[in-house]
Design an enzyme around this catalytic site. Structure first.
Site, PDB file in Angstrom:
ATOM      1  N   GLY A 122      11.886  10.303 -18.621  1.00  0.00           N
ATOM      2  CA  GLY A 122      12.827   9.792 -19.614  1.00  0.00           C
ATOM      3  C   GLY A 122      13.554   8.581 -19.066  1.00  0.00           C
ATOM      4  O   GLY A 122      13.952   8.565 -17.901  1.00  0.00           O
ATOM      5  N   GLY A 190      17.285  17.163  12.285  1.00  0.00           N
ATOM      6  CA  GLY A 190      18.391  17.634  11.461  1.00  0.00           C
ATOM      7  C   GLY A 190      18.482  19.149  11.490  1.00  0.00           C
ATOM      8  O   GLY A 190      17.562  19.834  11.036  1.00  0.00           O
ATOM      9  N   VAL A 193      20.815  22.746   6.688  1.00  0.00           N
ATOM     10  CA  VAL A 193      20.330  23.924   5.980  1.00  0.00           C
ATOM     11  C   VAL A 193      18.795  24.002   5.985  1.00  0.00           C
ATOM     12  O   VAL A 193      18.216  25.036   6.317  1.00  0.00           O
ATOM     13  CB  VAL A 193      20.862  23.943   4.530  1.00  0.00           C
ATOM     14  CG1 VAL A 193      20.786  25.329   3.965  1.00  0.00           C
ATOM     15  CG2 VAL A 193      22.281  23.438   4.464  1.00  0.00           C
ATOM     16  N   ASP A 322      22.733  17.295  -8.387  1.00  0.00           N
ATOM     17  CA  ASP A 322      22.548  16.515  -7.155  1.00  0.00           C
ATOM     18  C   ASP A 322      22.728  15.009  -7.359  1.00  0.00           C
ATOM     19  O   ASP A 322      22.954  14.281  -6.391  1.00  0.00           O
ATOM     20  CB  ASP A 322      21.125  16.731  -6.595  1.00  0.00           C
ATOM     21  CG  ASP A 322      20.997  18.039  -5.824  1.00  0.00           C
ATOM     22  OD1 ASP A 322      21.924  18.877  -5.897  1.00  0.00           O
ATOM     23  OD2 ASP A 322      19.952  18.225  -5.159  1.00  0.00           O
ATOM     24  N   HIS A 454      30.101  53.998   0.731  1.00  0.00           N
ATOM     25  CA  HIS A 454      29.718  54.315   2.107  1.00  0.00           C
ATOM     26  C   HIS A 454      28.347  54.990   2.111  1.00  0.00           C
ATOM     27  O   HIS A 454      28.114  55.884   1.299  1.00  0.00           O
ATOM     28  CB  HIS A 454      30.736  55.262   2.730  1.00  0.00           C
ATOM     29  CG  HIS A 454      30.334  55.690   4.128  1.00  0.00           C
ATOM     30  ND1 HIS A 454      30.447  54.843   5.199  1.00  0.00           N
ATOM     31  CD2 HIS A 454      29.790  56.853   4.595  1.00  0.00           C
ATOM     32  CE1 HIS A 454      30.011  55.468   6.290  1.00  0.00           C
ATOM     33  NE2 HIS A 454      29.597  56.684   5.945  1.00  0.00           N
TER      34      HIS A 454
HETATM   35  P1  FAD Z   1      16.665  18.890  -9.394  1.00  0.00           P
HETATM   36  O1  FAD Z   1      16.454  20.322  -9.146  1.00  0.00           O
HETATM   37  O2  FAD Z   1      16.217  17.929  -8.364  1.00  0.00           O
HETATM   38  O3  FAD Z   1      15.921  18.577 -10.766  1.00  0.00           O
HETATM   39  C1  FAD Z   1      15.805  17.301 -11.265  1.00  0.00           C
HETATM   40  C2  FAD Z   1      14.617  17.260 -12.205  1.00  0.00           C
HETATM   41  O4  FAD Z   1      14.664  16.056 -12.941  1.00  0.00           O
HETATM   42  C3  FAD Z   1      13.261  17.291 -11.512  1.00  0.00           C
HETATM   43  O5  FAD Z   1      12.414  18.200 -12.147  1.00  0.00           O
HETATM   44  C4  FAD Z   1      12.747  15.873 -11.685  1.00  0.00           C
HETATM   45  O6  FAD Z   1      11.316  15.799 -11.768  1.00  0.00           O
HETATM   46  C5  FAD Z   1      13.369  15.508 -13.005  1.00  0.00           C
HETATM   47  N1  FAD Z   1      13.521  14.069 -13.240  1.00  0.00           N
HETATM   48  C6  FAD Z   1      14.066  13.138 -12.425  1.00  0.00           C
HETATM   49  N2  FAD Z   1      14.102  11.939 -13.035  1.00  0.00           N
HETATM   50  C7  FAD Z   1      13.563  12.127 -14.269  1.00  0.00           C
HETATM   51  C8  FAD Z   1      13.337  11.281 -15.372  1.00  0.00           C
HETATM   52  N3  FAD Z   1      13.709   9.996 -15.355  1.00  0.00           N
HETATM   53  N4  FAD Z   1      12.752  11.810 -16.463  1.00  0.00           N
HETATM   54  C9  FAD Z   1      12.389  13.117 -16.504  1.00  0.00           C
HETATM   55  N5  FAD Z   1      12.595  13.958 -15.497  1.00  0.00           N
HETATM   56  C10 FAD Z   1      13.182  13.474 -14.394  1.00  0.00           C
HETATM   57  N6  FAD Z   1      20.298  25.098  -3.354  1.00  0.00           N
HETATM   58  C11 FAD Z   1      20.850  26.320  -3.442  1.00  0.00           C
HETATM   59  O7  FAD Z   1      21.858  26.485  -4.139  1.00  0.00           O
HETATM   60  N7  FAD Z   1      20.302  27.395  -2.800  1.00  0.00           N
HETATM   61  C12 FAD Z   1      19.197  27.279  -2.025  1.00  0.00           C
HETATM   62  O8  FAD Z   1      18.738  28.268  -1.456  1.00  0.00           O
HETATM   63  C13 FAD Z   1      18.598  26.003  -1.910  1.00  0.00           C
HETATM   64  N8  FAD Z   1      17.493  25.837  -1.154  1.00  0.00           N
HETATM   65  C14 FAD Z   1      16.921  24.597  -1.065  1.00  0.00           C
HETATM   66  C15 FAD Z   1      15.809  24.444  -0.262  1.00  0.00           C
HETATM   67  C16 FAD Z   1      15.214  23.209  -0.116  1.00  0.00           C
HETATM   68  C17 FAD Z   1      13.994  23.054   0.748  1.00  0.00           C
HETATM   69  C18 FAD Z   1      15.747  22.094  -0.851  1.00  0.00           C
HETATM   70  C19 FAD Z   1      15.099  20.740  -0.758  1.00  0.00           C
HETATM   71  C20 FAD Z   1      16.866  22.241  -1.647  1.00  0.00           C
HETATM   72  C21 FAD Z   1      17.468  23.486  -1.758  1.00  0.00           C
HETATM   73  N9  FAD Z   1      18.612  23.675  -2.525  1.00  0.00           N
HETATM   74  C22 FAD Z   1      19.196  24.915  -2.608  1.00  0.00           C
HETATM   75  C23 FAD Z   1      19.230  22.561  -3.281  1.00  0.00           C
HETATM   76  C24 FAD Z   1      18.816  22.630  -4.773  1.00  0.00           C
HETATM   77  O9  FAD Z   1      17.407  22.613  -4.859  1.00  0.00           O
HETATM   78  C25 FAD Z   1      19.406  21.463  -5.529  1.00  0.00           C
HETATM   79  O10 FAD Z   1      20.808  21.420  -5.314  1.00  0.00           O
HETATM   80  C26 FAD Z   1      19.138  21.601  -7.026  1.00  0.00           C
HETATM   81  O11 FAD Z   1      17.762  21.663  -7.279  1.00  0.00           O
HETATM   82  C27 FAD Z   1      19.763  20.459  -7.804  1.00  0.00           C
HETATM   83  O12 FAD Z   1      19.510  20.642  -9.153  1.00  0.00           O
HETATM   84  P2  FAD Z   1      19.433  19.409 -10.165  1.00  0.00           P
HETATM   85  O13 FAD Z   1      19.184  19.994 -11.498  1.00  0.00           O
HETATM   86  O14 FAD Z   1      20.608  18.538  -9.971  1.00  0.00           O
HETATM   87  O15 FAD Z   1      18.188  18.548  -9.685  1.00  0.00           O
HETATM   88  P1  NAI Z   2      21.938  18.787   5.562  1.00  0.00           P
HETATM   89  O1  NAI Z   2      22.949  17.800   5.132  1.00  0.00           O
HETATM   90  O2  NAI Z   2      22.202  20.225   5.379  1.00  0.00           O
HETATM   91  O3  NAI Z   2      21.619  18.589   7.106  1.00  0.00           O
HETATM   92  C1  NAI Z   2      21.200  17.359   7.631  1.00  0.00           C
HETATM   93  C2  NAI Z   2      21.403  17.373   9.124  1.00  0.00           C
HETATM   94  O4  NAI Z   2      20.717  16.276   9.686  1.00  0.00           O
HETATM   95  C3  NAI Z   2      22.867  17.248   9.527  1.00  0.00           C
HETATM   96  O5  NAI Z   2      23.184  18.219  10.490  1.00  0.00           O
HETATM   97  C4  NAI Z   2      22.952  15.837  10.086  1.00  0.00           C
HETATM   98  O6  NAI Z   2      23.927  15.706  11.099  1.00  0.00           O
HETATM   99  C5  NAI Z   2      21.554  15.648  10.636  1.00  0.00           C
HETATM  100  N1  NAI Z   2      21.116  14.263  10.728  1.00  0.00           N
HETATM  101  C6  NAI Z   2      21.280  13.269   9.812  1.00  0.00           C
HETATM  102  N2  NAI Z   2      20.692  12.141  10.240  1.00  0.00           N
HETATM  103  C7  NAI Z   2      20.144  12.410  11.452  1.00  0.00           C
HETATM  104  C8  NAI Z   2      19.386  11.642  12.377  1.00  0.00           C
HETATM  105  N3  NAI Z   2      19.072  10.363  12.158  1.00  0.00           N
HETATM  106  N4  NAI Z   2      19.013  12.246  13.539  1.00  0.00           N
HETATM  107  C9  NAI Z   2      19.305  13.545  13.792  1.00  0.00           C
HETATM  108  N5  NAI Z   2      20.014  14.313  12.934  1.00  0.00           N
HETATM  109  C10 NAI Z   2      20.420  13.763  11.773  1.00  0.00           C
HETATM  110  O7  NAI Z   2      20.596  18.314   4.833  1.00  0.00           O
HETATM  111  P2  NAI Z   2      19.193  19.050   4.649  1.00  0.00           P
HETATM  112  O8  NAI Z   2      19.028  20.151   5.622  1.00  0.00           O
HETATM  113  O9  NAI Z   2      18.197  17.949   4.584  1.00  0.00           O
HETATM  114  O10 NAI Z   2      19.331  19.686   3.217  1.00  0.00           O
HETATM  115  C11 NAI Z   2      19.695  18.862   2.104  1.00  0.00           C
HETATM  116  C12 NAI Z   2      20.556  19.617   1.156  1.00  0.00           C
HETATM  117  O11 NAI Z   2      19.775  20.538   0.421  1.00  0.00           O
HETATM  118  C13 NAI Z   2      21.624  20.480   1.833  1.00  0.00           C
HETATM  119  O12 NAI Z   2      22.769  19.756   2.162  1.00  0.00           O
HETATM  120  C14 NAI Z   2      21.923  21.457   0.757  1.00  0.00           C
HETATM  121  O13 NAI Z   2      22.818  20.901  -0.136  1.00  0.00           O
HETATM  122  C15 NAI Z   2      20.574  21.649   0.091  1.00  0.00           C
HETATM  123  N6  NAI Z   2      19.955  22.880   0.601  1.00  0.00           N
HETATM  124  C16 NAI Z   2      20.588  24.064   0.365  1.00  0.00           C
HETATM  125  C17 NAI Z   2      20.063  25.239   0.839  1.00  0.00           C
HETATM  126  C18 NAI Z   2      20.807  26.497   0.619  1.00  0.00           C
HETATM  127  O14 NAI Z   2      21.740  26.489  -0.172  1.00  0.00           O
HETATM  128  N7  NAI Z   2      20.431  27.594   1.262  1.00  0.00           N
HETATM  129  C19 NAI Z   2      18.789  25.280   1.552  1.00  0.00           C
HETATM  130  C20 NAI Z   2      18.245  23.973   1.791  1.00  0.00           C
HETATM  131  C21 NAI Z   2      18.799  22.834   1.297  1.00  0.00           C
END
Ligand code: FAD
Ligand code: NAI
Length: 475
Positions: A122, A190, A193, A322, A454
């Site tokens: 979109g 990094g 998380v 995000d 408990h």
């Molecule tokens: P997104 O989930 O990124 O969704 C955006 C969507 O928009 C995508 O489907 C994309 O294709 C679509 N889009 C983008 N631009 C366009 C466009 N122009 N037209 C149409 N579609 C488009 N968060 C937690 O709370 N708990 C967790 O355990 C957790 N684990 C994670 C593990 C990993 C490995 C990662 C990378 C992230 C994790 N997160 C976790 C973070 C979480 O995934 C994000 O915070 C969340 O998905 C954000 O939701 P969103 O709707 O903002 O964006």
């Molecule tokens: P993060 O922000 O959690 O961690 C990034 C880490 O990389 C930090 O500790 C930072 O100091 C380090 N870093 C940054 N630049 C660096 C460099 N040049 N060299 C060495 N270290 C460096 O980001 P991450 O792990 O990529 O996850 C992204 C986001 O996704 C998280 O912040 C979180 O919001 C979301 N997420 C949430 C999860 C959950 O809720 N369980 C699971 C995974 C992701």
């Protein structure tokens, strides 16, 4: 002729699809556009969370934890197993099935709630009277017009400058969730998380894992006492975490990847690994939205500028998740999506940023809500602290997992709970009680006086609340 909608949501991740459903519940004609494709090119709504984030990472954490249990802990229960092995292809296949169930679930929810779904990208075409024209390009090629637009386009993994992801040797979260054989040596950059969750998965499956972290402190956003306890557990498991490093040149070789870095002592070192996962944070995604066509304002990080109500600089255009300020968490995105739909309906949707829980799904799990001890000190708040170790909890002993503790921080005068921090078994579930308590402005004494089942891990929560008043019963 364009199709007319009251609300058009761009992005079908947790922010977007939930906003679309809530808006439809409130009686609006709603469209949701999402471009994510499954392996066959079909729609895969759910965004990062469903496809390459929360859901698949938790599926792999579960599989690898079973493997760890079978290898190292079943024997404690008298269960004898031999020749335990991992079929990585099967594990990845199971993860893909879990993802697909979630994709299909969202498509079903769209039908149930009469949300019109468009598979494609979109982008803003132009502002029109009373709304905006949105172009959809992809499986669906359409022009839509919406009175209100909610942008929920999410984020992408941040690459190291000069080292693009090839998703074969240098992996983002996407490639990290598709590794098809256990790498002998794995490095992650990094120790946030993703670094800890993905590092844990592959360490449990047998990789020699090294995490290189730039900052000198481990998990700086986490309560120091909790982070210290977690680090101790990770060290014991053999997850090697090097803090205070400076990453230098990264070279891909025939064999794998070579990472040059300087350690905290200033020594120049290099690490040769089979695969490298770069997990150094994520960047807001507005690629292809054509924000210039309507003058949508972005900040210097590329995030869409919004106010406290998720309103952008354009009338009738909102942004959630995000792609805007605040923590990048699925549940934060969802809450903002609901709040925006309700505001469009003239209601008073609200997101309380002080009670957004965080969970890191490692073993032990780490979960928290509210302020840390170091934040309270910095804010000059007088507080009381109470901790209770799982070592003294009957259910944790029965489970065979007594790592960690529950920690309460309460106002020294009013006893109001200011933060709850947990490291230990099922912290992800236990934190919900603390979130409810803080939403209702409960005191530590309130939790201490509530009857907890408990034997349950939740008794550690009650005991930590009692500890604030120095009257634990079981420690
Ligand atoms: P997104 O989930 O990124 O969704 C955006 C969507 O928009 C995508 O489907 C994309 O294709 C679509 N889009 C983008 N631009 C366009 C466009 N122009 N037209 C149409 N579609 C488009 N968060 C937690 O709370 N708990 C967790 O355990 C957790 N684990 C994670 C593990 C990993 C490995 C990662 C990378 C992230 C994790 N997160 C976790 C973070 C979480 O995934 C994000 O915070 C969340 O998905 C954000 O939701 P969103 O709707 O903002 O964006
Ligand atoms: P993060 O922000 O959690 O961690 C990034 C880490 O990389 C930090 O500790 C930072 O100091 C380090 N870093 C940054 N630049 C660096 C460099 N040049 N060299 C060495 N270290 C460096 O980001 P991450 O792990 O990529 O996850 C992204 C986001 O996704 C998280 O912040 C979180 O919001 C979301 N997420 C949430 C999860 C959950 O809720 N369980 C699971 C995974 C992701």
């Amino acid at each position: 002729m364009s199709k007319q909608f009251d609300v058009i949501v761009i992005g079908g991740g947790p922010g977007g699809y939930i906003a679309a459903i809530r808006a439809a519940q409130l009686g609006f004609q709603v469209a949701c556009i999402d471009e994510w494709k499954n392996e066959k090119g079909g729609p895969a709504p759910g965004g990062t969370c469903t496809n390459v984030g929360c859901i698949p990472s938790k599926a792999l954490l579960q599989s690898s934890e079973h493997f760890e249990q079978a290898n190292h802990h079943f024997a404690d229960h008298g269960i004898k197993v031999s020749d335990v092995s991992i079929d990585v292809a099967k594990m990845i296949g199971r993860k893909d099935t879990v993802v697909k169930q979630n994709n299909d679930g969202i498509l079903y929810l769209f039908k149930k709630n009469k949300v019109s779904f468009f598979h494609g990208r979109g982008s803003f075409a132009k502002a029109v009277e009373g709304g905006y024209e949105i172009q959809v390009a992809g499986s669906a090629n359409e022009t839509l017009t919406g009175k209100q637009i909610i942008i929920a386009t999410g984020s992408n993994a941040r690459a190291l400058p000069g080292t693009p992801f090839d998703e074969v040797k240098v992996l983002s979260n996407d490639g990290a969730l598709r590794i098809n054989a256990v790498p002998k040596k794995l490095a992650l950059i990094g120790s946030g998380v993703i670094g800890l969750e993905m590092g844990s998965v592959w360490r449990r499956l047998g990789s020699e894992v090294t995490i290189l972290e730039g900052l000198p402190t481990f998990l700086g956003a986490v309560d120091e006492q909790i982070a210290k306890e977690a680090k101790k557990a990770f060290d014991k498991q053999g997850l090697k975490i090097e803090l205070g490093v400076k990453v230098g040149e990264i070279k891909t070789t025939d064999a794998g990847v070579s990472v040059a870095y300087t350690n905290a002592k200033g020594e120049a070192l290099s690490l040769d690994v089979d695969k490298l996962i770069v997990s150094i944070g994520r960047v807001p995604n507005t690629i292809g939205l054509n924000v210039e066509a309507v003058g949508l304002q972005l900040d210097e990080r590329g995030a869409i500028v919004v106010d406290g109500d998720c309103k952008t600089n354009l009338p009738g255009v909102w942004a959630v998740g995000d792609v805007v300020r605040g923590p990048m968490l699925a549940h934060k995105a969802e809450e903002e999506g609901v709040a925006v739909a309700e505001r469009i309906a003239g209601q008073h949707g609200h997101v309380n940023f002080n009670t957004i829980p965080w969970v890191i799904y490692t073993s032990p799990e780490i979960a928290w809500v509210g302020r840390t001890e170091q934040q309270l000190k910095a804010d000059g708040v007088k507080y009381k602290a109470g901790t209770f170790p799982f070592l003294a909890n009957g259910r944790a002993r029965a489970l065979g997992d007594t790592t960690g503790m529950v920690k309460f921080l309460a106002d020294a005068t009013t006893d109001e709970i200011l933060g709850v921090h947990i490291v230990g078994p099922m912290a992800s579930e236990l934190i919900a009680e603390a979130v409810v308590a803080m939403e209702f402005k409960a005191s530590a004494e309130d939790i201490a006086r509530i009857c907890h089942a408990h034997p349950s891990l939740s008794e550690a929560t009650k005991e930590a609340a009692l500890a604030v008043d120095k009257r634990t019963l079981n420690f």
